[in-house]
Write a protein that holds these residues in place. Structure first.
Motif, PDB file in Angstrom:
ATOM      1  N   ASP A  96       0.865  -1.183   0.000  1.00 44.76           N
ATOM      2  CA  ASP A  96       0.000   0.000   0.000  1.00 44.76           C
ATOM      3  C   ASP A  96       0.899   1.230   0.000  1.00 44.76           C
ATOM      4  OD1 ASP A  96      -2.190   1.828   0.539  1.00 44.76           O
ATOM      5  OD2 ASP A  96      -3.270   0.157   1.421  1.00 44.76           O
ATOM      6  N   ILE A  97       0.317   2.427   0.011  1.00 40.30           N
ATOM      7  CA  ILE A  97       1.151   3.629   0.041  1.00 40.30           C
ATOM      8  C   ILE A  97       2.020   3.619   1.298  1.00 40.30           C
ATOM      9  CG2 ILE A  97      -0.473   4.977  -1.328  1.00 40.30           C
ATOM     10  CD1 ILE A  97      -1.287   6.429   1.253  1.00 40.30           C
ATOM     11  N   ASN A  99       2.868   5.200   4.191  1.00 42.22           N
ATOM     12  CA  ASN A  99       2.544   5.175   5.626  1.00 42.22           C
ATOM     13  C   ASN A  99       1.708   3.952   5.996  1.00 42.22           C
ATOM     14  OD1 ASN A  99       0.089   6.162   4.481  1.00 42.22           O
ATOM     15  ND2 ASN A  99      -0.452   7.114   6.436  1.00 42.22           N
ATOM     16  N   THR A 100       0.992   3.398   5.017  1.00 41.09           N
ATOM     17  CA  THR A 100       0.185   2.201   5.285  1.00 41.09           C
ATOM     18  C   THR A 100       1.051   0.941   5.275  1.00 41.09           C
ATOM     19  OG1 THR A 100      -1.746   3.281   4.334  1.00 41.09           O
ATOM     20  CG2 THR A 100      -1.833   0.903   4.531  1.00 41.09           C
ATOM     21  N   MET A 103       2.649   0.519   8.496  1.00 42.33           N
ATOM     22  CA  MET A 103       1.804  -0.099   9.526  1.00 42.33           C
ATOM     23  C   MET A 103       1.773  -1.624   9.359  1.00 42.33           C
ATOM     24  SD  MET A 103       0.820   2.385  11.447  1.00 42.33           S
ATOM     25  CE  MET A 103      -0.693   2.166  12.401  1.00 42.33           C
ATOM     26  N   TYR A 104       1.683  -2.096   8.120  1.00 42.32           N
ATOM     27  CA  TYR A 104       1.711  -3.544   7.896  1.00 42.32           C
ATOM     28  C   TYR A 104       3.049  -4.130   8.354  1.00 42.32           C
ATOM     29  CZ  TYR A 104      -2.650  -3.731   5.177  1.00 42.32           C
ATOM     30  OH  TYR A 104      -3.960  -3.691   4.786  1.00 42.32           O
ATOM     31  N   LYS A 106       4.982  -2.998  10.687  1.00 38.88           N
ATOM     32  CA  LYS A 106       4.955  -3.061  12.154  1.00 38.88           C
ATOM     33  C   LYS A 106       4.150  -4.259  12.634  1.00 38.88           C
ATOM     34  CE  LYS A 106       5.622   1.765  13.414  1.00 38.88           C
ATOM     35  NZ  LYS A 106       5.103   2.926  14.123  1.00 38.88           N
ATOM     36  N   ALA A 107       3.011  -4.488  11.985  1.00 40.17           N
ATOM     37  CA  ALA A 107       2.139  -5.596  12.392  1.00 40.17           C
ATOM     38  C   ALA A 107       2.895  -6.922  12.302  1.00 40.17           C
ATOM     39  CB  ALA A 107       0.882  -5.643  11.517  1.00 40.17           C
ATOM     40  N   PHE A 108       3.575  -7.146  11.196  1.00 38.04           N
ATOM     41  CA  PHE A 108       4.191  -8.462  10.984  1.00 38.04           C
ATOM     42  C   PHE A 108       5.596  -8.573  11.570  1.00 38.04           C
ATOM     43  CE2 PHE A 108       0.896  -8.384   7.653  1.00 38.04           C
ATOM     44  CZ  PHE A 108       0.185  -9.476   8.121  1.00 38.04           C
TER      45      PHE A 108
ATOM     46  N   PHE B  63      -4.016  -0.224   9.778  1.00 38.68           N
ATOM     47  CA  PHE B  63      -3.991   0.484  11.050  1.00 38.68           C
ATOM     48  C   PHE B  63      -4.621  -0.333  12.177  1.00 38.68           C
ATOM     49  CE2 PHE B  63      -2.508   4.837  10.058  1.00 38.68           C
ATOM     50  CZ  PHE B  63      -2.342   4.681   8.693  1.00 38.68           C
ATOM     51  N   GLU B  65      -4.805  -3.886  11.964  1.00 40.60           N
ATOM     52  CA  GLU B  65      -3.962  -5.071  12.054  1.00 40.60           C
ATOM     53  C   GLU B  65      -2.732  -4.815  12.910  1.00 40.60           C
ATOM     54  OE1 GLU B  65      -4.557  -7.467   8.184  1.00 40.60           O
ATOM     55  OE2 GLU B  65      -2.416  -7.155   8.393  1.00 40.60           O
ATOM     56  N   ALA B  66      -2.205  -3.584  12.833  1.00 36.13           N
ATOM     57  CA  ALA B  66      -0.993  -3.256  13.585  1.00 36.13           C
ATOM     58  C   ALA B  66      -1.223  -3.340  15.096  1.00 36.13           C
ATOM     59  CB  ALA B  66      -0.499  -1.862  13.209  1.00 36.13           C
ATOM     60  N   LYS B  93      -6.353  -4.074   0.185  1.00 35.91           N
ATOM     61  CA  LYS B  93      -5.451  -4.362  -0.945  1.00 35.91           C
ATOM     62  C   LYS B  93      -4.998  -5.818  -0.938  1.00 35.91           C
ATOM     63  CE  LYS B  93      -4.686   0.387  -1.778  1.00 35.91           C
ATOM     64  NZ  LYS B  93      -4.900   1.153  -0.543  1.00 35.91           N
TER      65      LYS B  93
END
Lengths: 270, 270
Positions: A96-97, A99-100, A103-104, A106-108, B63, B65-66, B93
């Motif tokens: 994704d763009i 900043n998104t 976030m992904y 960071k999640a993983f 956001f 998921e994080a 996405k």
């Protein structure tokens, strides 16, 4: 995990097998459904049974997401259960763009502490780069996938006569190195595999499609292995659903062992 | 939600505004952090404040998921809180081989009951089609995105002289119709917008990039609106973070109202 550590694990276990944890409630043996967390119990027993034969595990994130918040907990427990010396892949196909994607990542990489995540290339550099800023973490970029739909766009010939997937491989060389990027190349793509290996001789390739989808482990290995290993060959359903009875873990171990023993032959020939 | 219902909502509210819920703990007003679920409290107040000016809401799944399992619960509460007459978009996405896309579709359409999900096209037909088998649910396919990285692949010229994004639009006409597919077209792509509108005169276009990224609402509206509306223009940070103080909801309402009032002018000209 570092490139070198992964390579060492491959030669230590004589295996470049990745076990895909596509674990679903309607597919796991029914006696597990009485457990508090049936999917985690299933994953635990699969991991215990296959750990000697596999260097990597790849939970397919869709299967956990489909369960809602509890699926996310199951995923967390599964990643926590995996030993630190196996390579872990969040098969999430995110992108994704900027900043998104951050976030992904960071999640993983932070919340779940995966070693790597699969990423889709369509949105280009700023959708991939945020994943490359984490130490000892990896992007596994989709290049040439094993599914039929790969024909729709990935093989499209560009003005310079090269197919799109090759442009993806070339362009992404500017974003990372063989020490933090791998590529997904389907095992059903033998014709293209040798050329791809020439383009990126040092990169690890994550290879789905052996078994059920018709890819040949022998051919892929002969073309794809390099002196550091350089391959992670995934099998999901062929291993984890080898039996739908109480002996599922033993059957999974047997399938994983067969693949590992064949892999040993190819590694010994290097 | 049906095509007609969405169109009716647009003319009823004189708005084709979509509010992007990119809600993050380090961005929301600090007084909310004492709440049990700060993100949900933030979303709730944003929704209450903007509901008269918006026809669609788009939580950015990364956001949530994080935040791990609790983020998934916040997402569920947010979607449950939204009134049934707004169009809901899971900006996720996603896109994977058939059986995996099927699981993602279940996650977003069944568990969470979103009206639509954004999907990446790289893996082709069998990665998109599973999302199209659900009644009154929509695929919003990435075509020409607003970010810089769009230059990497989306503009690549193919052998027939057309860019890749156009091939994505053309090829995907075989998979669904204007009644279950939309396309993401960035507001920063004015030059291409008119031609895209000619290619797909009836399809709804989801347009990010107005405001912060520099796209002009006026230009996009003049080119993109059709007799059914045909546009959903998204604003995320410009609305939800209009103020970082206690007046954040009021400030968000004000930003949303300004956009809605401008939209009314363009709709009245149709």
């Amino acid at each position: 995990m570092h490139y070198k550590q992964l390579s060492q694990q491959i030669f230590k276990k004589s295996s470049y097998l990745c076990v895909g944890l596509d674990s679903a409630l309607d597919k796991i043996p029914s006696h597990l459904l009485k457990e508090k967390d049936p999917i985690f119990e299933f994953n635990k027993q699969i991991i215990d049974a296959t750990i000697d034969f596999a260097v990597a595990y790849k939970p397919n994130i869709a299967f956990y997401e489909a369960l809602g918040p509890s699926g996310w907990e199951t995923l967390q427990k599964t990643i926590d259960y995996l030993p630190k010396d196996v390579f872990t892949i969040a098969d999430a196909k995110r992108g994704d763009i900027g900043n998104t994607s951050q976030m992904y990542a960071k999640a993983f990489f932070e919340s779940l502490n995966f070693d790597s995540v699969t990423v889709a290339p369509y949105m280009g550099s700023d959708s991939v780069k945020p994943f490359l800023t984490f130490e000892e973490k990896w992007v596994i970029l989709l290049a040439l996938t094993s599914n039929e739909g790969a024909q729709d766009f990935q093989f499209e010939e560009l003005q310079n006569g090269k197919p799109l997937y090759e442009k993806v491989i070339e362009q992404s060389q500017n974003w990372g190195s063989h020490e933090n990027m791998m590529y997904v190349i389907g095992a059903t793509r033998n014709e293209q595999f040798a050329h791809i290996r020439q383009l990126i001789p040092k990169h690890f390739l994550l290879v789905p499609g052996v078994g059920a989808q018709g890819g040949s482990l022998k051919e892929i290995s002969e073309i794809g292995l390099n002196k550091d290993g350089g391959l992670l060959v995934n099998s999901s359903r062929g291993i984890i659903y080898a039996s739908s009875e109480k002996d599922f873990a033993k059957a999974a171990a047997q399938e994983a062992r067969v693949l590992q023993e064949e892999m040993k032959v190819y590694l010994d020939q290097l």
